[in-house]
Scaffold this active site. Structure first.
Site, short mmCIF file in Angstrom:
data_model
loop_
_atom_site.label_atom_id
_atom_site.label_comp_id
_atom_site.label_asym_id
_atom_site.label_seq_id
_atom_site.Cartn_x
_atom_site.Cartn_y
_atom_site.Cartn_z
N CYS A 1 28.91 64.17 69.63
CA CYS A 1 29.41 62.98 68.92
C CYS A 1 30.92 62.80 68.96
CB CYS A 1 28.97 63.03 67.45
SG CYS A 1 29.80 64.31 66.47
N CYS B 1 27.69 71.03 64.01
CA CYS B 1 28.61 69.92 63.80
C CYS B 1 28.18 69.21 62.52
CB CYS B 1 28.56 68.97 64.99
SG CYS B 1 29.51 67.45 64.73
N CYS C 1 31.54 82.08 67.33
CA CYS C 1 31.08 82.28 68.70
C CYS C 1 30.36 81.00 69.11
CB CYS C 1 30.14 83.49 68.71
SG CYS C 1 29.54 83.94 70.33
N CYS D 1 26.99 65.31 63.36
CA CYS D 1 25.74 64.94 64.03
C CYS D 1 24.66 66.01 63.95
CB CYS D 1 26.00 64.55 65.48
SG CYS D 1 26.43 65.93 66.56
N CYS E 1 32.98 68.03 69.53
CA CYS E 1 31.53 68.12 69.72
C CYS E 1 31.12 67.29 70.92
CB CYS E 1 30.83 67.63 68.45
SG CYS E 1 29.03 67.57 68.61
#
Length: 151
Positions: free
Chosen positions: A67, A113, A138, A116, A64
């Site tokens: 984070c 995510c 996607c 976060c 991510c």
């Protein structure tokens, strides 16, 4: 403008009440570029076929951008020719959060995510891709950071 407000409302209120990584809008805006903020925090979408990782074959782990949580690996990445990086499964099912998304007059499943709450993209099923899960995550390139394998 109402569409932007709707995205901000979804990004801020839907899903988990609390995330391990929580920041104010001001902190996110200081950390992310305007384009990153638009996608990760306001559930925007980067233009198709323009993302950094759409066609990459580099082996490694995709984390991510918000984070650093590990989300996907190159092992699960496949060529869907849809304009965004596609994965058939996350690295760990607990790494992502799936949320019903009825924006833009469609019924989709948003992928965030789990650490976060940043918007990553959407997951689709039953499209007929020859993958073990029949799913296509996607994901916006701008939501990710690739850490290449050390080899």
């Amino acid at each position: 403008m109402a569409d932007r407000a709707d995205r901000a409302d979804r990004a801020g209120k839907a899903g988990k009440a609390d995330y391990e990584v929580e920041k104010t809008d001001e902190e996110w805006q200081a950390q992310l570029t305007p384009s990153e903020y638009q996608v990760l925090r306001l559930a925007g979408t980067e233009p198709a076929f323009r993302g950094e990782y759409t066609d990459t074959k580099t082996k490694g782990v995709y984390s991510c951008r918000g984070c650093g949580a590990e989300l996907f690996t190159s092992t699960e990445k496949f060529e869907s020719h849809c304009g965004w990086p596609s994965f058939y499964d996350p690295k760990d099912s607990e790494a992502v959060e799936l949320i019903a998304d009825t924006s833009h007059g469609m019924i989709r499943t948003e992928v965030r995510c789990a650490r976060c709450g940043s918007h990553l993209g959407h997951v689709f099923e039953g499209e007929g891709y020859p993958t073990p899960t029949d799913q296509r995550y996607c994901i916006n390139s701008i939501s990710l950071r690739l850490e290449p394998d050390a080899s």
